[in-house]
Design a protein around this motif. Sequence first.
Motif, PDB file in Angstrom:
ATOM      1  N   GLU A 129     -23.189 -42.418 -14.092  1.00  0.00           N
ATOM      2  CA  GLU A 129     -22.767 -42.653 -15.470  1.00  0.00           C
ATOM      3  C   GLU A 129     -21.281 -42.976 -15.528  1.00  0.00           C
ATOM      4  O   GLU A 129     -20.483 -42.393 -14.799  1.00  0.00           O
ATOM      5  N   ARG A 174     -18.320 -43.219 -18.632  1.00  0.00           N
ATOM      6  CA  ARG A 174     -18.122 -42.920 -20.048  1.00  0.00           C
ATOM      7  C   ARG A 174     -16.633 -42.807 -20.336  1.00  0.00           C
ATOM      8  O   ARG A 174     -15.831 -42.513 -19.461  1.00  0.00           O
ATOM      9  N   HIS A 227     -20.391 -45.303 -23.179  1.00  0.00           N
ATOM     10  CA  HIS A 227     -21.264 -44.394 -22.431  1.00  0.00           C
ATOM     11  C   HIS A 227     -22.483 -45.159 -21.929  1.00  0.00           C
ATOM     12  O   HIS A 227     -23.161 -45.843 -22.689  1.00  0.00           O
ATOM     13  N   THR A 284     -24.776 -46.203 -17.865  1.00  0.00           N
ATOM     14  CA  THR A 284     -24.833 -46.102 -16.411  1.00  0.00           C
ATOM     15  C   THR A 284     -24.351 -47.399 -15.769  1.00  0.00           C
ATOM     16  O   THR A 284     -24.321 -48.460 -16.411  1.00  0.00           O
ATOM     17  N   GLU A 329     -14.373 -41.472 -17.133  1.00  0.00           N
ATOM     18  CA  GLU A 329     -14.943 -40.723 -16.012  1.00  0.00           C
ATOM     19  C   GLU A 329     -16.158 -41.418 -15.426  1.00  0.00           C
ATOM     20  O   GLU A 329     -16.837 -42.207 -16.095  1.00  0.00           O
ATOM     21  N   HIS A 364     -19.602 -40.127 -13.430  1.00  0.00           N
ATOM     22  CA  HIS A 364     -20.355 -38.882 -13.247  1.00  0.00           C
ATOM     23  C   HIS A 364     -21.557 -39.117 -12.343  1.00  0.00           C
ATOM     24  O   HIS A 364     -22.328 -40.058 -12.540  1.00  0.00           O
ATOM     25  N   ASP A 365     -21.688 -38.249 -11.343  1.00  0.00           N
ATOM     26  CA  ASP A 365     -22.798 -38.281 -10.389  1.00  0.00           C
ATOM     27  C   ASP A 365     -23.647 -37.042 -10.623  1.00  0.00           C
ATOM     28  O   ASP A 365     -23.345 -35.957 -10.114  1.00  0.00           O
ATOM     29  N   ALA A 366     -24.717 -37.200 -11.422  1.00  0.00           N
ATOM     30  CA  ALA A 366     -25.550 -36.046 -11.776  1.00  0.00           C
ATOM     31  C   ALA A 366     -26.299 -35.495 -10.568  1.00  0.00           C
ATOM     32  O   ALA A 366     -26.528 -34.285 -10.472  1.00  0.00           O
ATOM     33  N   ARG A 403     -21.064 -33.867  -9.758  1.00  0.00           N
ATOM     34  CA  ARG A 403     -19.630 -34.065  -9.610  1.00  0.00           C
ATOM     35  C   ARG A 403     -19.151 -35.185 -10.518  1.00  0.00           C
ATOM     36  O   ARG A 403     -19.931 -36.060 -10.921  1.00  0.00           O
ATOM     37  N   THR A 404     -17.867 -35.153 -10.832  1.00  0.00           N
ATOM     38  CA  THR A 404     -17.283 -36.099 -11.769  1.00  0.00           C
ATOM     39  C   THR A 404     -15.879 -36.478 -11.315  1.00  0.00           C
ATOM     40  O   THR A 404     -15.128 -35.626 -10.838  1.00  0.00           O
ATOM     41  N   SER A 413     -12.449 -38.146 -13.009  1.00  0.00           N
ATOM     42  CA  SER A 413     -11.929 -38.431 -14.348  1.00  0.00           C
ATOM     43  C   SER A 413     -10.415 -38.640 -14.324  1.00  0.00           C
ATOM     44  O   SER A 413      -9.726 -38.246 -13.383  1.00  0.00           O
TER      45      SER A 413
END
Length: 232
Positions: free
Chosen positions: A143, A145, A159, A161, A209, A211-213, A217-218, A220
Amino acid sequence: MTQTPELNLVLDADTEQEITFTPNRFVIAGWTGRDKVAMEKHMAELEELGIKRPATTPVFYRASTSRLTQQELLQNPGEGSSGEVEFVLFNIDGDWWIGTGSDHTDRQVEAYNITVSKQMCDKPIASRLWNYADLRDHWDDLEIRSHALIDGQRVTYQHGTVAAMLSPDELVASFEAQTGTQFGPGDVMMGGTLAAIGGVRPAEAFEFELHDAKRGRTISHRYHVESLPNVG
């Protein structure tokens, strides 16, 4: 003479490694959308600002490496600039690394020349990078965002992917085919962006940022924008 900056980066793979990186070439990829409907929406919102459509898609803009920054304050003339979150691809010693940044752009200049507008503002980037090899199996789930501080209110600005954009492999293949050059060690490429929720507009501060769900981890970064007087 323009001075090439040294960037302090953290390579986050099995272990963390702090490095000093000197970029050799900086490329900003534009109109990289896989979803033609979404790309059309972004083109339309920019057309409302008087910005012409590109001749080809994707398109690759060269910018000075000196525009890459890790500072938390941008100073731009006038109030016509705004940020946009992008994934950022680094070639470090032949290995590909992924980070995130903001293609902060002067929209008034963009209305008459996109290439020139890319050179008008610094491009903030986060310091942490992930190895692309560790992301390939779930790349489309990452993601991106952004949030903007507008009139004192923090709002969601973008926001979605990275599945909305061409993958790094596709971008590099297109870049190399168009330019006849390789995406080599020291090269940095911004990978494209999403449409702005509520339209493109300036902000007092911008945060973005990646984001790796899957791995929880993120990456930013946040920066403020100071509008300098434009006295003509």
